[in-house]
Design an enzyme around this catalytic site. Sequence first.
Site, short mmCIF file in Angstrom:
data_model
loop_
_atom_site.label_atom_id
_atom_site.label_comp_id
_atom_site.label_asym_id
_atom_site.label_seq_id
_atom_site.Cartn_x
_atom_site.Cartn_y
_atom_site.Cartn_z
N PHE A 108 37.24 44.35 29.88
CA PHE A 108 38.42 44.05 30.69
C PHE A 108 39.60 43.70 29.76
CE2 PHE A 108 41.08 41.35 33.42
CZ PHE A 108 41.25 42.21 34.48
N ASP B 252 31.17 37.34 29.05
CA ASP B 252 32.06 37.15 30.21
C ASP B 252 31.24 37.52 31.45
OD1 ASP B 252 33.88 37.42 32.29
OD2 ASP B 252 35.47 38.24 31.01
N TYR C 129 36.78 33.39 41.65
CA TYR C 129 37.34 33.98 42.87
C TYR C 129 36.67 35.28 43.29
CZ TYR C 129 40.23 36.09 39.15
OH TYR C 129 40.66 36.69 38.00
N LYS C 130 35.71 35.78 42.49
CA LYS C 130 35.07 37.04 42.86
C LYS C 130 33.83 36.74 43.72
CE LYS C 130 36.64 39.13 38.51
NZ LYS C 130 37.70 40.02 38.96
N ARG D 159 36.66 51.99 43.22
CA ARG D 159 35.68 50.93 42.96
C ARG D 159 35.29 50.24 44.27
NH1 ARG D 159 36.85 45.73 39.09
NH2 ARG D 159 38.29 45.26 40.79
C1 PLP Z 1 35.77 40.86 33.11
C2 PLP Z 1 36.95 40.05 33.55
N1 PLP Z 1 37.35 39.00 32.83
C3 PLP Z 1 38.41 38.25 33.22
C4 PLP Z 1 39.10 38.56 34.38
C5 PLP Z 1 40.29 37.79 34.87
O1 PLP Z 1 40.62 36.68 34.16
P1 PLP Z 1 41.66 35.66 34.78
O2 PLP Z 1 41.01 34.96 35.92
O3 PLP Z 1 41.99 34.79 33.63
O4 PLP Z 1 42.83 36.44 35.29
C6 PLP Z 1 38.72 39.64 35.14
C7 PLP Z 1 39.47 39.96 36.39
O5 PLP Z 1 39.25 40.85 37.09
C8 PLP Z 1 37.62 40.41 34.73
O6 PLP Z 1 37.24 41.47 35.44
#
Ligand code: PLP
Length: 419
Positions: free
Chosen positions: A128, A197, A222-223, A378
């Site tokens: 990402f 991550d 939030y996911k 997706r």
């Molecule tokens: C793999 C991954 N890391 C990090 C994030 C987002 O990070 P943040 O909450 O800091 O915007 C996402 C968002 O979709 C993601 O898919």
Amino acid sequence: MIRDDALALDAADPLGPLRDQFELPPGVLYLDGNSLGVLPKTTAARVQQVVTQEWGTDLIRSWNSAGWMDLPKRVGDKIAHLVGAGPGELVVADSTSVNLFKVLSAALTAVARDAPQRRVILSERSNFPTDLYIAESLAHQHGCELLLAEADELPDLLNAHTAVLMLTHVNYRTGRMHDMAALTAAAHAAGALALWDLAHSAGAVPVDLKGANADYAVGCGYKYLNGGPGAPAFVWVHPRHVERFWQPLAGWIGHAAPFEFTPGYRPAAGIARYLCGTPAVLSLAALECGVDTVLAAEPLSGGRSAMAALRDKSLALTHLFAARVQATCPQLTLVSPVDDAQRGSQVCFAHPEIGYPVVQALIARGVIGDFRAPDILRFGFTPLYLRYVDAWDAAESLRDVLASGEWQRPEFKRRLAVT
Ligand SMILES: Cc1ncc(COP(=O)(O)O)c(C=O)c1O
């Protein structure tokens, strides 16, 4: 398989009642819980209670009386249970990007002290972007190199120069899931640290951070944890590292005694030092409701962990959807792994030209997925609230949108800011 078979699977599904925990708008098939989870029914009342009672009436006293100060750890312990971490090892704070900055910086500091010849951060080219940007920035600051490779090339690139292997467990574009234990072991065998991550893993697939012997992890609220837009993220550091270094954002909430107001920084014991500023109480309260919706699967899981039972259903849903779309939409190329062991909780297809308008046409029908440039359609599957018949119906809608040419309407081609 016919639609009635999907209905029969729903009727027999022991996890079916979990759907009642959510405010699902009528007429919507929501396949975007990998971007923003659905609102739990308890969240609005809980946030209102925090606002009107804890804030409105009890005011500043609530930091003590309502346990506001403990929220990062309390919610962290609940998430720890879902990702194979121990109690007191994980806290909720800040965003995933900020937490990644903290742990990657701490990892690079550790390596600089122990093995200064190791100057490479190894990651996946399709990781990402925020992960890659943070790593690029820290590579500049620490005089390191960021080396990007394809997933299959990673094991061969681990060597005496590697400081940190930094990966996202489930790829945001393809849903491909790495073998965390094997890659962590390979990183360790090469003398490097492993940082994961879990943005698309926490609440989506079983994760065993301690079992995999991982070094650092961050993830998103939030996911699949249903914490609400911009919900705070989490950070975990293996106990063997956690007290060896300061993290770079040495704020007062990560101090051993914030209310002594001393001028010098003394890090808190354990993972609490990874906190920085004042906890986001309203967001933490909402996130706790979301995490509780996942934990609610435990009693319905037949003696297994919540994540083990949710995983079985997730695999069945993604398999059903992928198979139906492949059978009926030959224009689309499946880019998610067919092998269950390598597939997260999403199904993605590629099309070189029409991905964006097709997703917009689906959204107009109430089938909500998303588009990831340049070519990915997706679809995320959250087994807490999705039914087998939803997977069936979503595949039918996709077939209709393509077969009817509905996606060609001009309004579906207009690019919105968030895709
Ligand atoms: C793999 C991954 N890391 C990090 C994030 C987002 O990070 P943040 O909450 O800091 O915007 C996402 C968002 O979709 C993601 O898919």
